[in-house]
Design a protein around this motif. Structure first.
Motif, PDB file in Angstrom:
ATOM      1  N   GLY A  82      95.351 -29.161 -60.568  1.00  0.00           N
ATOM      2  CA  GLY A  82      95.022 -29.072 -61.987  1.00  0.00           C
ATOM      3  C   GLY A  82      96.267 -28.822 -62.816  1.00  0.00           C
ATOM      4  O   GLY A  82      97.345 -29.321 -62.510  1.00  0.00           O
ATOM      5  N   LEU A  83      96.131 -28.008 -63.839  1.00  0.00           N
ATOM      6  CA  LEU A  83      97.235 -27.714 -64.746  1.00  0.00           C
ATOM      7  C   LEU A  83      98.262 -26.783 -64.096  1.00  0.00           C
ATOM      8  O   LEU A  83      97.913 -25.902 -63.314  1.00  0.00           O
ATOM      9  CB  LEU A  83      96.708 -27.053 -66.020  1.00  0.00           C
ATOM     10  CG  LEU A  83      95.774 -27.906 -66.876  1.00  0.00           C
ATOM     11  CD1 LEU A  83      95.219 -27.078 -68.020  1.00  0.00           C
ATOM     12  CD2 LEU A  83      96.510 -29.124 -67.399  1.00  0.00           C
ATOM     13  N   THR A  84      99.517 -26.977 -64.463  1.00  0.00           N
ATOM     14  CA  THR A  84     100.594 -26.096 -64.013  1.00  0.00           C
ATOM     15  C   THR A  84     100.876 -25.088 -65.109  1.00  0.00           C
ATOM     16  O   THR A  84     100.992 -25.451 -66.286  1.00  0.00           O
ATOM     17  CB  THR A  84     101.865 -26.904 -63.715  1.00  0.00           C
ATOM     18  OG1 THR A  84     101.567 -27.870 -62.697  1.00  0.00           O
ATOM     19  CG2 THR A  84     102.990 -26.009 -63.247  1.00  0.00           C
ATOM     20  N   THR A  85     100.964 -23.817 -64.732  1.00  0.00           N
ATOM     21  CA  THR A  85     101.287 -22.771 -65.702  1.00  0.00           C
ATOM     22  C   THR A  85     102.542 -22.036 -65.240  1.00  0.00           C
ATOM     23  O   THR A  85     102.822 -21.943 -64.045  1.00  0.00           O
ATOM     24  CB  THR A  85     100.134 -21.765 -65.870  1.00  0.00           C
ATOM     25  OG1 THR A  85      99.818 -21.207 -64.598  1.00  0.00           O
ATOM     26  CG2 THR A  85      98.903 -22.426 -66.454  1.00  0.00           C
ATOM     27  N   TYR A  86     103.278 -21.518 -66.204  1.00  0.00           N
ATOM     28  CA  TYR A  86     104.520 -20.802 -65.936  1.00  0.00           C
ATOM     29  C   TYR A  86     104.384 -19.364 -66.411  1.00  0.00           C
ATOM     30  O   TYR A  86     103.872 -19.118 -67.497  1.00  0.00           O
ATOM     31  CB  TYR A  86     105.690 -21.483 -66.651  1.00  0.00           C
ATOM     32  CG  TYR A  86     105.931 -22.885 -66.148  1.00  0.00           C
ATOM     33  CD1 TYR A  86     106.777 -23.106 -65.070  1.00  0.00           C
ATOM     34  CD2 TYR A  86     105.287 -23.969 -66.713  1.00  0.00           C
ATOM     35  CE1 TYR A  86     106.980 -24.394 -64.581  1.00  0.00           C
ATOM     36  CE2 TYR A  86     105.483 -25.257 -66.235  1.00  0.00           C
ATOM     37  CZ  TYR A  86     106.324 -25.458 -65.175  1.00  0.00           C
ATOM     38  OH  TYR A  86     106.522 -26.716 -64.693  1.00  0.00           O
ATOM     39  N   GLY A  87     104.876 -18.443 -65.599  1.00  0.00           N
ATOM     40  CA  GLY A  87     104.858 -17.036 -65.970  1.00  0.00           C
ATOM     41  C   GLY A  87     105.880 -16.749 -67.059  1.00  0.00           C
ATOM     42  O   GLY A  87     106.547 -17.645 -67.585  1.00  0.00           O
ATOM     43  N   ARG A  88     106.022 -15.488 -67.387  1.00  0.00           N
ATOM     44  CA  ARG A  88     106.958 -15.068 -68.442  1.00  0.00           C
ATOM     45  C   ARG A  88     108.317 -14.706 -67.843  1.00  0.00           C
ATOM     46  O   ARG A  88     108.403 -14.145 -66.756  1.00  0.00           O
ATOM     47  CB  ARG A  88     106.389 -13.863 -69.190  1.00  0.00           C
ATOM     48  CG  ARG A  88     105.039 -14.122 -69.836  1.00  0.00           C
ATOM     49  CD  ARG A  88     105.195 -14.833 -71.162  1.00  0.00           C
ATOM     50  NE  ARG A  88     103.968 -15.344 -71.715  1.00  0.00           N
ATOM     51  CZ  ARG A  88     103.146 -14.682 -72.497  1.00  0.00           C
ATOM     52  NH1 ARG A  88     103.387 -13.423 -72.790  1.00  0.00           N
ATOM     53  NH2 ARG A  88     102.084 -15.266 -72.982  1.00  0.00           N
ATOM     54  N   ILE A 139     105.513 -20.056 -60.885  1.00  0.00           N
ATOM     55  CA  ILE A 139     104.908 -21.345 -61.217  1.00  0.00           C
ATOM     56  C   ILE A 139     103.600 -21.427 -60.442  1.00  0.00           C
ATOM     57  O   ILE A 139     103.580 -21.245 -59.230  1.00  0.00           O
ATOM     58  CB  ILE A 139     105.823 -22.517 -60.820  1.00  0.00           C
ATOM     59  CG1 ILE A 139     107.182 -22.397 -61.497  1.00  0.00           C
ATOM     60  CG2 ILE A 139     105.162 -23.848 -61.158  1.00  0.00           C
ATOM     61  CD1 ILE A 139     108.201 -23.396 -60.993  1.00  0.00           C
ATOM     62  N   THR A 140     102.501 -21.685 -61.143  1.00  0.00           N
ATOM     63  CA  THR A 140     101.186 -21.742 -60.518  1.00  0.00           C
ATOM     64  C   THR A 140     100.518 -23.069 -60.848  1.00  0.00           C
ATOM     65  O   THR A 140     100.502 -23.479 -62.015  1.00  0.00           O
ATOM     66  CB  THR A 140     100.293 -20.585 -61.031  1.00  0.00           C
ATOM     67  OG1 THR A 140     100.965 -19.352 -60.807  1.00  0.00           O
ATOM     68  CG2 THR A 140      98.956 -20.573 -60.329  1.00  0.00           C
ATOM     69  N   VAL A 141      99.994 -23.722 -59.828  1.00  0.00           N
ATOM     70  CA  VAL A 141      99.224 -24.947 -60.034  1.00  0.00           C
ATOM     71  C   VAL A 141      97.760 -24.590 -59.816  1.00  0.00           C
ATOM     72  O   VAL A 141      97.371 -24.164 -58.729  1.00  0.00           O
ATOM     73  CB  VAL A 141      99.656 -26.062 -59.061  1.00  0.00           C
ATOM     74  CG1 VAL A 141      98.803 -27.316 -59.266  1.00  0.00           C
ATOM     75  CG2 VAL A 141     101.132 -26.385 -59.240  1.00  0.00           C
ATOM     76  N   ASP A 142      96.963 -24.739 -60.863  1.00  0.00           N
ATOM     77  CA  ASP A 142      95.534 -24.467 -60.753  1.00  0.00           C
ATOM     78  C   ASP A 142      94.870 -25.543 -59.896  1.00  0.00           C
ATOM     79  O   ASP A 142      95.384 -26.663 -59.774  1.00  0.00           O
ATOM     80  CB  ASP A 142      94.877 -24.457 -62.136  1.00  0.00           C
ATOM     81  CG  ASP A 142      95.363 -23.303 -63.000  1.00  0.00           C
ATOM     82  OD1 ASP A 142      95.769 -22.267 -62.432  1.00  0.00           O
ATOM     83  OD2 ASP A 142      95.337 -23.444 -64.231  1.00  0.00           O
ATOM     84  N   THR A 143      93.736 -25.196 -59.312  1.00  0.00           N
ATOM     85  CA  THR A 143      92.988 -26.173 -58.540  1.00  0.00           C
ATOM     86  C   THR A 143      91.641 -26.428 -59.209  1.00  0.00           C
ATOM     87  O   THR A 143      91.077 -25.552 -59.860  1.00  0.00           O
ATOM     88  CB  THR A 143      92.750 -25.699 -57.095  1.00  0.00           C
ATOM     89  OG1 THR A 143      92.031 -24.468 -57.123  1.00  0.00           O
ATOM     90  CG2 THR A 143      94.061 -25.517 -56.355  1.00  0.00           C
TER      91      THR A 143
END
Length: 148
Positions: free
Chosen positions: A55-61, A34-38
């Motif tokens: 910023g936006l939160t992205t999820y890996g596979r 789980i990554t939260v962009d800045t």
């Protein structure tokens, strides 16, 4: 008062629950990152510094691996998504990764919401090897949470 140390859990005792698909066992499963962009922000009155905002939160596979058998469930799911698209109501499935303790009780649970296959592959065929043929399914998702 002394605190009691707790040993960390081992990663080899787990199960995967996929809504609507009955699969015996997976040999490997990855817990997606789980990554939260800045986003850098600087106010006009601050001449030197800028500060990071979330910023936006992205999820890996999510990657699932299992020995190839007669079961067509994973392959058929991938084919359904490639033909109908991930927006099809039956294409997205909820998945749980469950980590078991030494006493076989559930210790940790990650729920993956609205997952769908984005890649299907098998390990290579090799006449000089006695390795088990492994199928891998890579899944995208809307989001994930750890509930336990």
């Amino acid at each position: 008062m002394a605190t009691q140390l707790t040993d960390p859990y081992r990663g080899f005792r787990f199960r995967v629950e996929i809504a609507g698909i009955q699969i015996a066992a997976f040999s490997e499963a990855s817990v997606p990152d789980i990554t939260v962009d800045t986003v850098d922000y600087r106010e006009g009155t601050d001449p030197i510094y800028k500060r990071p905002l979330s910023g936006l939160t992205t999820y890996g596979r999510l990657s699932l691996k299992k020995g190839l058998t007669d079961s067509m469930d994973l392959y058929n799911w991938q084919q359904q998504v490639s033909q109908l698209g991930s927006g099809s109501p039956s294409a997205q499935k909820n998945i749980s990764l469950v980590l078991m303790g030494a006493d076989s009780t559930e210790k940790v649970r990650w729920n993956i919401i609205n997952a769908w296959p984005v890649k299907y592959e098998t390990s290579g065929l090799n006449a000089s090897s006695s390795d088990v043929l492994v199928e891998t399914l890579e899944l995208a998702m809307d989001y994930m949470n750890r509930i336990k």
